[in-house]
Design a protein around this motif. Sequence first.
Motif, PDB file in Angstrom:
ATOM      1  N   PRO A   1      -5.193  -5.805   1.241  1.00 57.91           N
ATOM      2  CA  PRO A   1      -3.944  -5.363   0.617  1.00 57.91           C
ATOM      3  C   PRO A   1      -3.376  -6.418  -0.339  1.00 57.91           C
ATOM      4  CG  PRO A   1      -3.485  -6.191   2.803  1.00 57.91           C
ATOM      5  CD  PRO A   1      -4.982  -6.275   2.623  1.00 57.91           C
ATOM      6  N   ASN A   2      -4.103  -7.498  -0.530  1.00 60.53           N
ATOM      7  CA  ASN A   2      -3.583  -8.620  -1.322  1.00 60.53           C
ATOM      8  C   ASN A   2      -4.347  -8.850  -2.616  1.00 60.53           C
ATOM      9  OD1 ASN A   2      -1.631  -9.350   0.737  1.00 60.53           O
ATOM     10  ND2 ASN A   2      -3.368 -10.167   1.908  1.00 60.53           N
ATOM     11  N   ASP A   3      -5.152  -7.880  -3.059  1.00 63.27           N
ATOM     12  CA  ASP A   3      -5.902  -8.043  -4.304  1.00 63.27           C
ATOM     13  C   ASP A   3      -4.973  -7.978  -5.514  1.00 63.27           C
ATOM     14  OD1 ASP A   3      -8.160  -8.207  -2.798  1.00 63.27           O
ATOM     15  OD2 ASP A   3      -8.951  -6.227  -3.328  1.00 63.27           O
ATOM     16  N   ASN A   4      -5.281  -8.767  -6.516  1.00 63.69           N
ATOM     17  CA  ASN A   4      -4.538  -8.747  -7.785  1.00 63.69           C
ATOM     18  C   ASN A   4      -5.382  -7.998  -8.805  1.00 63.69           C
ATOM     19  OD1 ASN A   4      -2.877  -9.186  -9.945  1.00 63.69           O
ATOM     20  ND2 ASN A   4      -3.340 -11.358 -10.154  1.00 63.69           N
ATOM     21  N   ILE A   5      -5.032  -6.716  -9.037  1.00 64.51           N
ATOM     22  CA  ILE A   5      -5.801  -5.872  -9.938  1.00 64.51           C
ATOM     23  C   ILE A   5      -4.909  -5.506 -11.119  1.00 64.51           C
ATOM     24  CG2 ILE A   5      -7.159  -3.751 -10.133  1.00 64.51           C
ATOM     25  CD1 ILE A   5      -7.350  -3.751  -7.079  1.00 64.51           C
ATOM     26  N   PRO A   6      -5.192  -6.022 -12.320  1.00 58.07           N
ATOM     27  CA  PRO A   6      -4.340  -5.750 -13.485  1.00 58.07           C
ATOM     28  C   PRO A   6      -4.119  -4.243 -13.681  1.00 58.07           C
ATOM     29  CG  PRO A   6      -5.951  -7.441 -14.012  1.00 58.07           C
ATOM     30  CD  PRO A   6      -6.328  -6.911 -12.660  1.00 58.07           C
ATOM     31  N   GLY A   7      -2.857  -3.861 -13.813  1.00 55.74           N
ATOM     32  CA  GLY A   7      -2.512  -2.473 -14.055  1.00 55.74           C
ATOM     33  C   GLY A   7      -2.411  -1.625 -12.808  1.00 55.74           C
ATOM     34  N   PHE A   8      -2.739  -2.196 -11.631  1.00 58.82           N
ATOM     35  CA  PHE A   8      -2.707  -1.436 -10.388  1.00 58.82           C
ATOM     36  C   PHE A   8      -1.796  -2.146  -9.381  1.00 58.82           C
ATOM     37  CE2 PHE A   8      -6.319   0.283 -12.411  1.00 58.82           C
ATOM     38  CZ  PHE A   8      -6.588   1.507 -11.837  1.00 58.82           C
ATOM     39  N   ARG A   9      -1.229  -1.345  -8.489  1.00 60.45           N
ATOM     40  CA  ARG A   9      -0.401  -1.926  -7.426  1.00 60.45           C
ATOM     41  C   ARG A   9      -0.792  -1.327  -6.082  1.00 60.45           C
ATOM     42  NH1 ARG A   9       3.501   1.307  -5.386  1.00 60.45           N
ATOM     43  NH2 ARG A   9       3.938   3.269  -6.470  1.00 60.45           N
ATOM     44  N   TYR A  10      -0.663  -2.116  -5.049  1.00 62.30           N
ATOM     45  CA  TYR A  10      -0.918  -1.653  -3.687  1.00 62.30           C
ATOM     46  C   TYR A  10       0.203  -0.698  -3.284  1.00 62.30           C
ATOM     47  CZ  TYR A  10      -0.982  -1.998   1.445  1.00 62.30           C
ATOM     48  OH  TYR A  10      -0.983  -1.720   2.798  1.00 62.30           O
ATOM     49  N   THR A  11      -0.151   0.492  -2.828  1.00 59.28           N
ATOM     50  CA  THR A  11       0.850   1.519  -2.512  1.00 59.28           C
ATOM     51  C   THR A  11       1.370   1.437  -1.084  1.00 59.28           C
ATOM     52  OG1 THR A  11      -0.758   3.166  -1.712  1.00 59.28           O
ATOM     53  CG2 THR A  11      -0.317   3.086  -4.106  1.00 59.28           C
ATOM     54  N   GLY A  12       0.692   0.688  -0.207  1.00 56.67           N
ATOM     55  CA  GLY A  12       1.075   0.642   1.198  1.00 56.67           C
ATOM     56  C   GLY A  12       0.380   1.705   2.021  1.00 56.67           C
ATOM     57  N   ARG A  13      -0.328   2.611   1.360  1.00 54.18           N
ATOM     58  CA  ARG A  13      -1.029   3.684   2.056  1.00 54.18           C
ATOM     59  C   ARG A  13      -2.521   3.391   2.106  1.00 54.18           C
ATOM     60  NH1 ARG A  13       3.032   6.442  -0.921  1.00 54.18           N
ATOM     61  NH2 ARG A  13       4.489   7.526   0.463  1.00 54.18           N
ATOM     62  N   ILE A  14      -3.239   4.244   2.815  1.00 52.45           N
ATOM     63  CA  ILE A  14      -4.689   4.113   2.885  1.00 52.45           C
ATOM     64  C   ILE A  14      -5.336   5.329   2.248  1.00 52.45           C
ATOM     65  CG2 ILE A  14      -4.711   2.622   4.905  1.00 52.45           C
ATOM     66  CD1 ILE A  14      -5.331   5.092   6.613  1.00 52.45           C
ATOM     67  N   VAL A  15      -6.567   5.140   1.806  1.00 50.85           N
ATOM     68  CA  VAL A  15      -7.299   6.203   1.132  1.00 50.85           C
ATOM     69  C   VAL A  15      -8.688   6.320   1.769  1.00 50.85           C
ATOM     70  CG1 VAL A  15      -8.103   4.585  -0.637  1.00 50.85           C
ATOM     71  CG2 VAL A  15      -8.071   7.048  -1.110  1.00 50.85           C
ATOM     72  N   TYR A  16      -9.154   7.547   1.930  1.00 53.13           N
ATOM     73  CA  TYR A  16     -10.481   7.810   2.478  1.00 53.13           C
ATOM     74  C   TYR A  16     -11.501   7.773   1.348  1.00 53.13           C
ATOM     75  CZ  TYR A  16     -14.368  10.438   4.582  1.00 53.13           C
ATOM     76  OH  TYR A  16     -15.595  10.842   5.043  1.00 53.13           O
ATOM     77  N   VAL A  17     -12.533   6.927   1.495  1.00 52.82           N
ATOM     78  CA  VAL A  17     -13.546   6.780   0.449  1.00 52.82           C
ATOM     79  C   VAL A  17     -14.916   7.243   0.924  1.00 52.82           C
ATOM     80  CG1 VAL A  17     -12.310   4.875  -0.641  1.00 52.82           C
ATOM     81  CG2 VAL A  17     -14.038   4.376   1.113  1.00 52.82           C
ATOM     82  N   GLY A  18     -14.967   7.877   2.091  1.00 58.93           N
ATOM     83  CA  GLY A  18     -16.233   8.353   2.623  1.00 58.93           C
ATOM     84  C   GLY A  18     -16.664   9.672   2.002  1.00 58.93           C
ATOM     85  N   ASP A  19     -17.684  10.257   2.594  1.00 62.59           N
ATOM     86  CA  ASP A  19     -18.266  11.510   2.112  1.00 62.59           C
ATOM     87  C   ASP A  19     -17.270  12.650   2.308  1.00 62.59           C
ATOM     88  OD1 ASP A  19     -19.775  13.701   1.449  1.00 62.59           O
ATOM     89  OD2 ASP A  19     -21.422  13.257   2.831  1.00 62.59           O
ATOM     90  N   GLU A  20     -16.893  13.319   1.233  1.00 65.31           N
ATOM     91  CA  GLU A  20     -15.934  14.414   1.324  1.00 65.31           C
ATOM     92  C   GLU A  20     -16.469  15.556   2.191  1.00 65.31           C
ATOM     93  OE1 GLU A  20     -12.738  16.276  -1.754  1.00 65.31           O
ATOM     94  OE2 GLU A  20     -14.836  16.314  -2.398  1.00 65.31           O
ATOM     95  N   ALA A  21     -17.781  15.632   2.336  1.00 64.42           N
ATOM     96  CA  ALA A  21     -18.382  16.671   3.170  1.00 64.42           C
ATOM     97  C   ALA A  21     -18.020  16.503   4.643  1.00 64.42           C
ATOM     98  CB  ALA A  21     -19.902  16.665   2.999  1.00 64.42           C
ATOM     99  N   GLU A  22     -17.533  15.317   5.014  1.00 66.72           N
ATOM    100  CA  GLU A  22     -17.116  15.087   6.399  1.00 66.72           C
ATOM    101  C   GLU A  22     -15.803  15.804   6.726  1.00 66.72           C
ATOM    102  OE1 GLU A  22     -18.552  13.379   8.906  1.00 66.72           O
ATOM    103  OE2 GLU A  22     -20.347  12.965   7.706  1.00 66.72           O
ATOM    104  N   LEU A  23     -15.045  16.164   5.703  1.00 65.78           N
ATOM    105  CA  LEU A  23     -13.779  16.858   5.922  1.00 65.78           C
ATOM    106  C   LEU A  23     -14.037  18.296   6.360  1.00 65.78           C
ATOM    107  CD1 LEU A  23     -11.777  15.646   2.790  1.00 65.78           C
ATOM    108  CD2 LEU A  23     -11.621  14.768   5.118  1.00 65.78           C
TER     109      LEU A  23
END
Length: 348
Positions: free
Chosen positions: A128-150
């Motif tokens: 949660p501490n990365d410095n990414i130009p133009g982006f901000r940490y939202t405080g939320r989490i995101v699922y990056v796995g296979d969408e077929a698992e849903l």
Amino acid sequence: MLRRFVLLLFLVPVLGSAAQIAPQPKIINGTPSRDSDYDYFVALMVAYNWDTFSTSLEPATDSRYSWRTFCAGSYVGNKAVITAAHCVAGLGYEGSLYLLVGNHSADMRYEYCGNDSSGHSCIGRRSPNDNIPGFRYTGRIVYVGDEAELIKVPLTDVVRHSVYDRISQKNDIALIQLPEAIGNTPVLLPSHDRFAELANDGYNVRVIGHGDTDIRETVTIQSPDLLQVDIPARTDSECTSTLPGFDANVMVCAGEVGSDSCGGDSGGPLIDPLDGTLLGIVSWGYGCAIHYGAYTDVYRFVGWIASDWRTDAFIQKTDGSTYRMGNIAGSLSLSLLTLVVLLWRYRR
């Protein structure tokens, strides 16, 4: 600080057929579970649409999007998931709900949103501490796995208890029927009033969720790890004396200062840490990690969970009578102009 507040829900826009909702945070003072633990854990998912800056139960047409969690549940076998009624009340009967069953900590990331060459977008990172130009940490989490698992579930197969009360939070339980059988190991249901035994003997219970580590109302800090925290089971007399509105007939309570479930954990499991028996469903509380949290008493609803509601279109009440499924208790769509007064903070 006692967290009472009034929530006003005004004309909420609908994208497609799904109502807009707002995911929020979870466990306080938890520790990460192993990826192999809690195969029965269920995350209720919501799509964040990058092009419209809004959330919906299903991705908006032709929109770029990512998946977030907004509530939790437990797989109990026989193609059924149980969650809190307040998680699904107001979703309506058109469209679908998406579920992620099992511990998917390895596929969760901290969410960063911002602008790049393609416009507004979101990415996931392990810190949660990365410095990414133009982006901000939202405080939320995101699922990056296979969408077929849903797992896609029609909202017509999402049924809350027929006498759920939005104000008192009595009977805060709902069932979700999966479209087909899955191989996940279901959670155990109690065969007797085990929670009362644990509370009377001074034992701990365990609550599970994707973890907020900050109790401040205005701060959201989710954890990609599925978190667990052990908290003291409280007796009915302790709960009644400290939680106005607590009903020992359908609720249990647990917690201590500094360790608790919190907003966003709603619907998730409260278990016996010794054998994993499901004892409660995260329901409501006054603030987080300050007062005890209230949970739906699963033992009181075992008969309702086991009733043949899937095939005969009836819901069984705890007193043995039945109600036919359908527009029970006047379910409201969040697309309507509504005014909701919350006497306490939902664990959502």
